[in-house]
Design a protein around this motif. Structure first.
Motif, short mmCIF file in Angstrom:
data_model
loop_
_atom_site.label_atom_id
_atom_site.label_comp_id
_atom_site.label_asym_id
_atom_site.label_seq_id
_atom_site.Cartn_x
_atom_site.Cartn_y
_atom_site.Cartn_z
N LEU A 1 -19.26 44.23 -80.11
CA LEU A 1 -18.23 43.54 -79.30
C LEU A 1 -18.09 44.63 -78.43
N ALA A 2 -18.71 45.73 -78.49
CA ALA A 2 -18.31 46.31 -76.88
C ALA A 2 -19.69 46.37 -76.19
N ASP A 3 -20.95 45.95 -76.32
CA ASP A 3 -21.88 45.27 -75.88
C ASP A 3 -21.56 44.36 -74.98
N LYS A 4 -21.02 43.11 -75.59
CA LYS A 4 -20.42 42.04 -75.27
C LYS A 4 -19.98 42.39 -73.44
N VAL A 5 -18.76 43.32 -73.97
CA VAL A 5 -17.42 43.75 -73.55
C VAL A 5 -17.85 44.19 -72.12
N ASP A 6 -19.16 45.02 -72.22
CA ASP A 6 -20.00 45.57 -71.08
C ASP A 6 -20.58 44.43 -70.02
N GLU A 7 -21.75 43.36 -70.82
CA GLU A 7 -21.90 42.19 -70.79
C GLU A 7 -21.33 41.65 -69.55
N MET A 8 -19.91 41.19 -70.08
CA MET A 8 -18.92 40.24 -69.54
C MET A 8 -19.26 41.21 -68.08
N ALA A 9 -18.65 42.32 -68.16
CA ALA A 9 -18.03 43.04 -67.48
C ALA A 9 -19.20 43.16 -66.34
N SER A 10 -20.51 42.80 -66.44
CA SER A 10 -21.64 43.24 -65.41
C SER A 10 -21.82 42.40 -65.17
N ARG A 11 -21.64 40.71 -65.52
CA ARG A 11 -22.23 39.58 -64.98
C ARG A 11 -20.59 39.25 -64.03
N LEU A 12 -19.02 39.62 -64.72
CA LEU A 12 -18.48 39.24 -63.56
C LEU A 12 -18.47 40.02 -62.60
N ASP A 13 -18.87 40.89 -62.41
CA ASP A 13 -18.80 42.68 -61.33
C ASP A 13 -17.34 43.36 -61.25
N SER B 1 -14.97 46.34 -63.73
CA SER B 1 -14.96 47.15 -64.59
C SER B 1 -14.62 46.62 -66.62
N ARG B 2 -15.19 47.49 -67.32
CA ARG B 2 -14.64 47.08 -68.42
C ARG B 2 -13.40 47.42 -69.10
N GLY B 3 -12.84 48.19 -68.02
CA GLY B 3 -10.87 47.98 -68.46
C GLY B 3 -10.12 46.47 -67.99
N TRP B 4 -10.85 46.22 -66.84
CA TRP B 4 -10.28 45.14 -66.40
C TRP B 4 -10.20 43.82 -67.83
N VAL B 5 -11.63 44.12 -68.47
CA VAL B 5 -12.25 42.57 -69.09
C VAL B 5 -10.75 42.89 -70.45
N MET B 6 -11.10 44.20 -71.33
CA MET B 6 -9.98 44.96 -71.90
C MET B 6 -8.61 43.96 -71.62
N LYS B 7 -8.37 44.87 -70.25
CA LYS B 7 -6.59 43.77 -69.74
C LYS B 7 -6.93 42.66 -70.35
#
Length: 89
Positions: free
Chosen positions: A16-28, A30-36
């Motif tokens: 799950l952490a890897d998916k969040v990181d991938e999504m954050a990267s794709r969306l340009d 931060s990981r925190g933004w995706v999590m929020k």
């Protein structure tokens, strides 16, 4: 003016952490933004589910229910050539 914040911590699977990181990267973003974003969407969904549950319970208390046998007859008729109209409370 910036809203006050608080740090929340959660242990998640590596996958799950890897998916969040991938999504954050794709969306340009931060990981925190995706999590929020994810947490806010989940909280909104759960609040809506709770509201709908309370509304449904109020309808039951008010007697706005459909007899189980009527629902079963309607559901059984859906596989026939002449389905019944849906029952109405």
């Amino acid at each position: 003016m910036t809203a006050a914040t608080r740090v929340l911590t959660a242990h998640v699977s590596l996958a799950l952490a890897d998916k969040v990181d991938e999504m954050a990267s794709r969306l340009d973003r931060s990981r925190g933004w995706v999590m929020k974003q994810a947490l806010a969407a989940w909280v909104d969904q759960e609040e809506e589910r709770h509201k709908m549950t309370l509304e449904a319970l109020a309808e039951v208390d008010a007697g706005a229910v459909i007899d189980h046998r009527a629902i079963q007859a309607w559901a059984d008729s859906l596989a026939t050539d002449k389905p019944l109209p849906p029952p109405i409370a």
